[in-house]
Motif scaffolding. Structure first.
Motif: not given
Length: 131
Positions: A65-66, A101-104, A63, A90-92
């Protein structure tokens, strides 16, 4: 005489192999950064101004995280994708400091690209995700 010729031939082959291996560092100028599970990779833009700082964190289940830190005047668009593949979703969101920030979920290890676009300017930052 033939023994010397054989010895010189073997010496020449060994020296040629050593020189070939030593010269590899001259061909690989800018190696790609490598990140694995439970690690963080820090990337900085060189073509976009002002500079955008990015961190890519991958957990044990791949997973990602950006986090993208940019100036208030910038509104960067971010795409994360495997090379030659489709971008991942990405969930931003943004934090209180204005950082994006984003995660996917990453789909596979291998070569990946983080693409940052700000207006007409675009920068592709490649990296490798290892197993």
């Amino acid at each position: 005489m033939t023994t010397r010729i054989i010895a010189l031939t073997i010496l020449g082959l060994v020296m040629g192999f050593i020189i070939l291996m030593a010269s590899v560092s001259f061909f690989v100028r800018d190696p790609l950064p490598i990140v694995g599970p439970n690690q963080t990779l820090l990337l900085h833009t060189t073509e976009l101004t002002p500079q955008i700082r990015t961190s890519v964190t991958i957990d044990g289940g791949y997973r990602v995280d950006v986090t993208v830190e940019h100036s208030e005047a910038q509104d960067p668009q971010i795409v994360l994708r495997p090379v030659g593949g489709e971008a991942i979703i990405l969930d931003t969101g943004t934090d209180s400091g204005g950082a994006w920030s984003g995660s996917g979920q990453m789909t596979r290890p291998g070569r990946w690209e983080l693409i940052l676009s700000d207006g007409a300017e675009r920068e592709i930052m490649p990296f490798i995700v290892r197993e």
